[in-house]
Design a protein around this motif. Sequence first.
Motif, mmCIF file in Angstrom:
data_model
loop_
_atom_site.group_PDB
_atom_site.id
_atom_site.type_symbol
_atom_site.label_atom_id
_atom_site.label_comp_id
_atom_site.label_asym_id
_atom_site.label_seq_id
_atom_site.Cartn_x
_atom_site.Cartn_y
_atom_site.Cartn_z
ATOM 1 N N VAL A 217 0.833 -1.200 0.000
ATOM 2 C CA VAL A 217 0.000 0.000 0.000
ATOM 3 C C VAL A 217 0.866 1.248 0.000
ATOM 4 O O VAL A 217 0.594 2.222 -0.715
ATOM 5 C CB VAL A 217 -0.962 -0.009 1.203
ATOM 6 N N ARG A 218 1.932 1.265 0.803
ATOM 7 C CA ARG A 218 2.768 2.464 0.899
ATOM 8 C C ARG A 218 3.407 2.831 -0.436
ATOM 9 O O ARG A 218 3.600 4.009 -0.736
ATOM 10 C CB ARG A 218 3.828 2.298 1.980
ATOM 11 N N ASP A 219 3.740 1.810 -1.237
ATOM 12 C CA ASP A 219 4.324 2.089 -2.549
ATOM 13 C C ASP A 219 3.269 2.636 -3.505
ATOM 14 O O ASP A 219 3.555 3.532 -4.310
ATOM 15 C CB ASP A 219 4.943 0.826 -3.129
ATOM 16 N N ASN B 35 -2.664 1.606 6.083
ATOM 17 C CA ASN B 35 -1.442 1.768 6.869
ATOM 18 C C ASN B 35 -1.513 3.055 7.678
ATOM 19 O O ASN B 35 -2.587 3.632 7.864
ATOM 20 C CB ASN B 35 -0.205 1.723 5.952
ATOM 21 N N GLU B 36 -0.358 3.523 8.147
ATOM 22 C CA GLU B 36 -0.342 4.714 9.002
ATOM 23 C C GLU B 36 -0.764 5.977 8.261
ATOM 24 O O GLU B 36 -1.122 6.977 8.889
ATOM 25 C CB GLU B 36 1.051 4.903 9.623
ATOM 26 N N ARG B 37 -0.763 5.939 6.941
ATOM 27 C CA ARG B 37 -1.201 7.108 6.159
ATOM 28 C C ARG B 37 -2.682 7.028 5.798
ATOM 29 O O ARG B 37 -3.239 7.979 5.262
ATOM 30 C CB ARG B 37 -0.365 7.227 4.879
ATOM 31 N N THR B 38 -3.303 5.890 6.075
ATOM 32 C CA THR B 38 -4.714 5.690 5.742
ATOM 33 C C THR B 38 -5.593 6.110 6.907
ATOM 34 O O THR B 38 -5.292 5.805 8.061
ATOM 35 C CB THR B 38 -4.985 4.205 5.417
ATOM 36 N N ASP B 39 -6.674 6.792 6.607
ATOM 37 C CA ASP B 39 -7.654 7.158 7.626
ATOM 38 C C ASP B 39 -8.304 5.880 8.151
ATOM 39 O O ASP B 39 -8.921 5.138 7.382
ATOM 40 C CB ASP B 39 -8.695 8.082 6.994
ATOM 41 N N PRO B 40 -8.191 5.581 9.463
ATOM 42 C CA PRO B 40 -8.831 4.372 9.992
ATOM 43 C C PRO B 40 -10.324 4.320 9.697
ATOM 44 O O PRO B 40 -10.887 3.233 9.510
ATOM 45 C CB PRO B 40 -8.566 4.467 11.499
ATOM 46 N N ALA B 41 -10.970 5.501 9.628
ATOM 47 C CA ALA B 41 -12.403 5.528 9.325
ATOM 48 C C ALA B 41 -12.676 5.042 7.909
ATOM 49 O O ALA B 41 -13.758 4.512 7.626
ATOM 50 C CB ALA B 41 -12.959 6.935 9.520
ATOM 51 N N ALA B 42 -11.706 5.217 7.004
ATOM 52 C CA ALA B 42 -11.883 4.742 5.625
ATOM 53 C C ALA B 42 -11.900 3.213 5.586
ATOM 54 O O ALA B 42 -12.671 2.607 4.831
ATOM 55 C CB ALA B 42 -10.771 5.280 4.733
ATOM 56 N N VAL B 43 -11.060 2.579 6.409
ATOM 57 C CA VAL B 43 -11.042 1.118 6.458
ATOM 58 C C VAL B 43 -12.329 0.605 7.100
ATOM 59 O O VAL B 43 -12.910 -0.387 6.643
ATOM 60 C CB VAL B 43 -9.800 0.616 7.215
ATOM 61 N N LYS C 33 -17.153 -11.279 2.897
ATOM 62 C CA LYS C 33 -16.532 -11.544 4.183
ATOM 63 C C LYS C 33 -15.158 -10.889 4.177
ATOM 64 O O LYS C 33 -14.345 -11.169 3.287
ATOM 65 C CB LYS C 33 -16.383 -13.052 4.438
ATOM 66 N N THR C 34 -14.900 -10.010 5.137
ATOM 67 C CA THR C 34 -13.636 -9.281 5.138
ATOM 68 C C THR C 34 -12.731 -9.737 6.271
ATOM 69 O O THR C 34 -13.191 -10.234 7.299
ATOM 70 C CB THR C 34 -13.876 -7.764 5.291
ATOM 71 N N ILE C 35 -11.435 -9.564 6.044
ATOM 72 C CA ILE C 35 -10.454 -9.701 7.118
ATOM 73 C C ILE C 35 -9.605 -8.437 7.130
ATOM 74 O O ILE C 35 -9.489 -7.733 6.117
ATOM 75 C CB ILE C 35 -9.549 -10.940 6.971
ATOM 76 N N ARG C 36 -9.009 -8.127 8.267
ATOM 77 C CA ARG C 36 -8.091 -7.003 8.389
ATOM 78 C C ARG C 36 -6.654 -7.526 8.318
ATOM 79 O O ARG C 36 -6.262 -8.377 9.128
ATOM 80 C CB ARG C 36 -8.303 -6.265 9.707
ATOM 81 N N VAL C 37 -5.895 -7.018 7.389
ATOM 82 C CA VAL C 37 -4.464 -7.297 7.323
ATOM 83 C C VAL C 37 -3.789 -6.237 8.190
ATOM 84 O O VAL C 37 -3.909 -5.044 7.917
ATOM 85 C CB VAL C 37 -3.944 -7.250 5.874
ATOM 86 N N LEU C 38 -3.097 -6.647 9.230
ATOM 87 C CA LEU C 38 -2.613 -5.720 10.250
ATOM 88 C C LEU C 38 -1.210 -5.189 9.978
ATOM 89 O O LEU C 38 -0.762 -4.260 10.646
ATOM 90 C CB LEU C 38 -2.630 -6.413 11.621
ATOM 91 N N LYS C 39 -0.532 -5.771 8.997
ATOM 92 C CA LYS C 39 0.842 -5.366 8.695
ATOM 93 C C LYS C 39 1.081 -5.530 7.203
ATOM 94 O O LYS C 39 0.637 -6.512 6.601
ATOM 95 C CB LYS C 39 1.816 -6.246 9.492
ATOM 96 N N GLU C 40 1.789 -4.580 6.622
ATOM 97 C CA GLU C 40 2.071 -4.653 5.186
ATOM 98 C C GLU C 40 3.155 -5.688 4.905
ATOM 99 O O GLU C 40 4.287 -5.559 5.374
ATOM 100 C CB GLU C 40 2.524 -3.288 4.662
ATOM 101 N N VAL C 41 2.802 -6.712 4.142
ATOM 102 C CA VAL C 41 3.751 -7.705 3.649
ATOM 103 C C VAL C 41 3.368 -8.017 2.207
ATOM 104 O O VAL C 41 2.200 -7.911 1.839
ATOM 105 C CB VAL C 41 3.730 -9.010 4.491
#
Length: 319
Positions: free
Chosen positions: A128-130, A161-169, A183-191
């Motif tokens: 996402v950061r890229d 990520n840290e640049r994304t508005d948590p409300a947007a997620v 059905k959604t899952i949260r990916v908690l770390k960028e890999v």
Amino acid sequence: MTAYPNPSSIDRVGVIGAGTIGASWTALFLARGMTVQVYDPDPGGEAMVRNYVANAWSALTALGAVVDGADPEAMTFHSRAADAARDVGFIQESVPERLPIKHEVYAEIEPVLAPETILATSSSGLLVRDMQDGLKRPERFLLAHPFNPPHLIPLVELLGNERTDPAAVDWAEDFFENRCGKKTIRVLKEVPAHVANRLQAALWREAIHLVVDGVATVEDVDKAVVHGPGLRWAVMGPHMLFNLATNGKGMEMFIERFGPSFATWWASMGNPELTPETARIIAQGCRDEEAGRDFRALAAERDEKLVAILRETAPKERG
């Protein structure tokens, strides 16, 4: 702080990139009663998407995914990405997995997006950061990665990520779960490759190793997955299944008892390289398994079986 619209009010979305993933997203959004503005530079893109939607509609209907008033023809096609992105409540981008292409598309569409319009990417492996680099509003950009085909497979992986508005997620979770029936899952770390594709890649690596090492044929490896662990994975994940194997004694007991066996198995697993010779072996195995069936027949068989599985699990899993 941006005030996002109620996800249930979204009636017009943009699909940017109309390959197989974009076409499948289009079918789903149409089934959920939305109008879809589609962009793809391929002159044959419109015919392909219309044909894809027509073929997908019966499966969506069988699953009960088509809401009252949904129109499979409620789509427009555009040769410019900005035109498809104008006046929509949500954007799902599915252009090829190359950063320069994504950055070029984002630079074109961002100026026409309303401040509250979320831009989601279907990227299967990029970070996402890229992808956020160059965006003036990176806070409304997030990952919404489906599992192919999106109109049938429920999973969507969400990541900000840290640049994304948590409300947007949070908004995206509401939109996909309640507006789109996913059905959604949260990916908690960028890999790279997120969660599901990493799991898929790990299994495929050993599946290839078993073939090139002469342990089993391509067809028999596929049969082993379909008629063995694949059946169990369709109802519960690996952690809970192993937890159940303890007869209620818990995962600590499972690891204590079977941990040494798994360590031995892991140590013996392969790390094959995707060389031309490997490709030749696997491709020939696939041709043998096809047994004369063409792409359309195999895809239809896949979709028919997926619909049967999803219909069976619908009361518990899809509501």
